[in-house]
Design an enzyme around this catalytic site. Sequence first.
Site, PDB file in Angstrom:
ATOM      1  N   TYR A 187       7.286   7.672  17.141  1.00  0.00           N
ATOM      2  CA  TYR A 187       7.404   7.689  15.670  1.00  0.00           C
ATOM      3  C   TYR A 187       8.585   8.562  15.237  1.00  0.00           C
ATOM      4  CZ  TYR A 187       6.197   8.252  10.749  1.00  0.00           C
ATOM      5  OH  TYR A 187       6.237   8.260   9.371  1.00  0.00           O
TER       6      TYR A 187
ATOM      7  N   LYS B 242      12.129   7.752  13.009  1.00  0.00           N
ATOM      8  CA  LYS B 242      12.514   8.387  11.740  1.00  0.00           C
ATOM      9  C   LYS B 242      13.881   9.070  11.860  1.00  0.00           C
ATOM     10  CE  LYS B 242       9.468   6.438   9.853  1.00  0.00           C
ATOM     11  NZ  LYS B 242       9.697   5.499   8.759  1.00  0.00           N
TER      12      LYS B 242
ATOM     13  N   SER C 256       0.837  -1.202   0.000  1.00  0.00           N
ATOM     14  CA  SER C 256       0.000   0.000   0.000  1.00  0.00           C
ATOM     15  C   SER C 256       0.871   1.251   0.000  1.00  0.00           C
ATOM     16  CB  SER C 256      -0.963   0.010   1.206  1.00  0.00           C
ATOM     17  OG  SER C 256      -0.254  -0.149   2.404  1.00  0.00           O
TER      18      SER C 256
ATOM     19  N   SER D 249      11.615  10.899   7.532  1.00  0.00           N
ATOM     20  CA  SER D 249      10.523  11.874   7.505  1.00  0.00           C
ATOM     21  C   SER D 249      11.033  13.193   8.085  1.00  0.00           C
ATOM     22  CB  SER D 249       9.374  11.320   8.355  1.00  0.00           C
ATOM     23  OG  SER D 249       8.629  12.340   8.945  1.00  0.00           O
TER      24      SER D 249
ATOM     25  N   ILE E  72       3.160   4.415  -0.260  1.00  0.00           N
ATOM     26  CA  ILE E  72       4.401   4.774  -0.955  1.00  0.00           C
ATOM     27  C   ILE E  72       5.131   3.536  -1.472  1.00  0.00           C
ATOM     28  CG2 ILE E  72       6.670   5.864  -0.622  1.00  0.00           C
ATOM     29  CD1 ILE E  72       5.198   7.522   1.695  1.00  0.00           C
TER      30      ILE E  72
HETATM   31  N1  LIG Z   1       2.593   9.102   4.665  1.00  0.00           N
HETATM   32  C1  LIG Z   1       3.460  10.052   4.999  1.00  0.00           C
HETATM   33  O1  LIG Z   1       3.133  11.257   5.041  1.00  0.00           O
HETATM   34  C2  LIG Z   1       4.873   9.692   5.322  1.00  0.00           C
HETATM   35  C3  LIG Z   1       5.771  10.758   5.581  1.00  0.00           C
HETATM   36  C4  LIG Z   1       7.099  10.448   5.894  1.00  0.00           C
HETATM   37  C5  LIG Z   1       7.512   9.135   5.923  1.00  0.00           C
HETATM   38  N2  LIG Z   1       6.611   8.126   5.684  1.00  0.00           N
HETATM   39  C6  LIG Z   1       7.113   6.751   5.736  1.00  0.00           C
HETATM   40  O2  LIG Z   1       6.859   6.113   4.518  1.00  0.00           O
HETATM   41  C7  LIG Z   1       6.765   4.695   4.733  1.00  0.00           C
HETATM   42  C8  LIG Z   1       5.532   4.159   4.031  1.00  0.00           C
HETATM   43  O3  LIG Z   1       4.409   4.700   4.700  1.00  0.00           O
HETATM   44  P1  LIG Z   1       3.011   4.993   3.978  1.00  0.00           P
HETATM   45  O4  LIG Z   1       2.630   6.364   4.331  1.00  0.00           O
HETATM   46  O5  LIG Z   1       3.049   4.595   2.552  1.00  0.00           O
HETATM   47  O6  LIG Z   1       2.038   4.061   4.828  1.00  0.00           O
HETATM   48  P2  LIG Z   1       1.205   2.754   4.422  1.00  0.00           P
HETATM   49  O7  LIG Z   1       0.399   3.018   3.207  1.00  0.00           O
HETATM   50  O8  LIG Z   1       0.492   2.351   5.663  1.00  0.00           O
HETATM   51  O9  LIG Z   1       2.330   1.708   4.057  1.00  0.00           O
HETATM   52  C9  LIG Z   1       3.069   1.061   5.054  1.00  0.00           C
HETATM   53  C10 LIG Z   1       3.447  -0.285   4.546  1.00  0.00           C
HETATM   54  O10 LIG Z   1       4.126  -1.009   5.579  1.00  0.00           O
HETATM   55  C11 LIG Z   1       3.479  -2.260   5.765  1.00  0.00           C
HETATM   56  N3  LIG Z   1       3.594  -2.724   7.132  1.00  0.00           N
HETATM   57  C12 LIG Z   1       3.183  -2.121   8.271  1.00  0.00           C
HETATM   58  N4  LIG Z   1       3.425  -2.896   9.327  1.00  0.00           N
HETATM   59  C13 LIG Z   1       4.008  -4.035   8.843  1.00  0.00           C
HETATM   60  C14 LIG Z   1       4.466  -5.233   9.436  1.00  0.00           C
HETATM   61  N5  LIG Z   1       4.363  -5.451  10.759  1.00  0.00           N
HETATM   62  N6  LIG Z   1       5.005  -6.190   8.651  1.00  0.00           N
HETATM   63  C15 LIG Z   1       5.087  -6.002   7.311  1.00  0.00           C
HETATM   64  N7  LIG Z   1       4.663  -4.895   6.684  1.00  0.00           N
HETATM   65  C16 LIG Z   1       4.116  -3.925   7.457  1.00  0.00           C
HETATM   66  C17 LIG Z   1       2.030  -1.988   5.392  1.00  0.00           C
HETATM   67  O11 LIG Z   1       1.346  -3.205   5.112  1.00  0.00           O
HETATM   68  P3  LIG Z   1      -0.262  -3.223   4.864  1.00  0.00           P
HETATM   69  O12 LIG Z   1      -0.485  -2.802   3.458  1.00  0.00           O
HETATM   70  O13 LIG Z   1      -0.608  -4.638   5.118  1.00  0.00           O
HETATM   71  O14 LIG Z   1      -0.860  -2.270   5.871  1.00  0.00           O
HETATM   72  C18 LIG Z   1       2.226  -1.120   4.163  1.00  0.00           C
HETATM   73  O15 LIG Z   1       2.508  -1.902   3.037  1.00  0.00           O
HETATM   74  C19 LIG Z   1       6.768   4.497   6.241  1.00  0.00           C
HETATM   75  O16 LIG Z   1       8.054   4.105   6.667  1.00  0.00           O
HETATM   76  C20 LIG Z   1       6.433   5.869   6.775  1.00  0.00           C
HETATM   77  O17 LIG Z   1       6.922   6.081   8.089  1.00  0.00           O
HETATM   78  C21 LIG Z   1       5.319   8.374   5.376  1.00  0.00           C
END
Ligand SMILES: NC(=O)c1ccc[n+]([C@@H]2O[C@H](COP(=O)([O-])OP(=O)(O)OC[C@H]3O[C@@H](n4cnc5c(N)ncnc54)[C@H](OP(=O)(O)O)[C@@H]3O)[C@@H](O)[C@H]2O)c1
Length: 298
Positions: free
Chosen positions: A172, A176, A24, A147, A26
């Site tokens: 969190y 990061k 899902s 982040s 990013i």
């Molecule tokens: N969104 C933002 O604004 C933002 C900003 C800065 C940094 N980030 C970083 O970007 C990265 C991706 O985040 P996102 O925003 O794209 O969130 P996301 O859509 O929730 O994606 C997170 C991914 O990690 C997987 N995941 C979570 N827990 C897990 C586990 N225990 N074992 C295996 N896989 C697991 C999720 O699986 P499922 O699909 O099964 O849930 C999903 O595929 C993260 O490291 C986040 O901290 C995000």
Amino acid sequence: MLPCLRGDYVGADDRTVLITGATSGIGLQTARALAGKGFTVMGVGRSKERIEAALGLFNDGDVRYFLADLSSQRQVRRLAEEVKQHLDGRGLHALINNAGAFYSYYALSDEGVEMQFAVNVAAPYLLSHLLYEDLKKAGGRIIMLSSASHFRTLVRWKDIQLSRRYRQLKAYKQTKLFAVLLAREFNRRFQGVRAFAADPGLVNTEIGLKDTRGAARLIWNYRRRRGTEAAAGARTPVFLAAETEPCEGVYWKDCRPKKAARNAMRDDYSQRIWEYCARLCAVGPETPGGGGGNDGSG
Ligand SMILES: NC(=O)c1ccc[n+]([C@@H]2O[C@H](COP(=O)([O-])OP(=O)(O)OC[C@H]3O[C@@H](n4cnc5c(N)ncnc54)[C@H](OP(=O)(O)O)[C@@H]3O)[C@@H](O)[C@H]2O)c1
């Protein structure tokens, strides 16, 4: 490993990437973009259903998914074994440690590690170690997802997992910051491999809706509307994995190196979190491959 292969194993680009959290947000968009560029893509997901749904979004390319809950070190080790078997001696060009979690409540993994720390820090640390030789073989890159929240973050060194007083955002933000610190320490210790911390900016994903309750859910639901689409958030990790020219610096945003927080550049901090992870994961107190670091190219 799930038998979900599309096309032949070796992609047109002949480079192979492993992306965690590729079901899902990013991570999924990063996987799709790199498959579109001809990479052989290996994704990691924690649910069979979400893996199948993700696979339906790839038009073509060589894509394979592995099933692993990254909060479990036992499953991270099994994942690394499966990936190695699948690589069959070929090098790994990039490992994108993208999977991330945001927990609004204190929760522990099966092995007793706080969940944000287990998924966002321990799993990338351990997986990078276990795949180090495969990365080295290809002169590969490790990309940690960081982040802007790592700025102005103090570390509670006496209680890194915040077991005594859990604060969701503090937990969190620390993870990061650790992402940048670990990338710097990988560069110092991993010969022939280059590590980066990619900041995707604010991205409209469901990260804050999965393991949250009450106000935290409401706040993220509101805040994420100002974020970019996940495909835009994927640009920097995609760039760092695909760019063939040497990339300088450690902390990257908008496909450019940027200045990281002062705490992220502290050598005592990077060594301290490295040693903490080494004890927690029982791997890596010494430099794999004999040390020497890298020269910053590649
Ligand atoms: N969104 C933002 O604004 C933002 C900003 C800065 C940094 N980030 C970083 O970007 C990265 C991706 O985040 P996102 O925003 O794209 O969130 P996301 O859509 O929730 O994606 C997170 C991914 O990690 C997987 N995941 C979570 N827990 C897990 C586990 N225990 N074992 C295996 N896989 C697991 C999720 O699986 P499922 O699909 O099964 O849930 C999903 O595929 C993260 O490291 C986040 O901290 C995000």
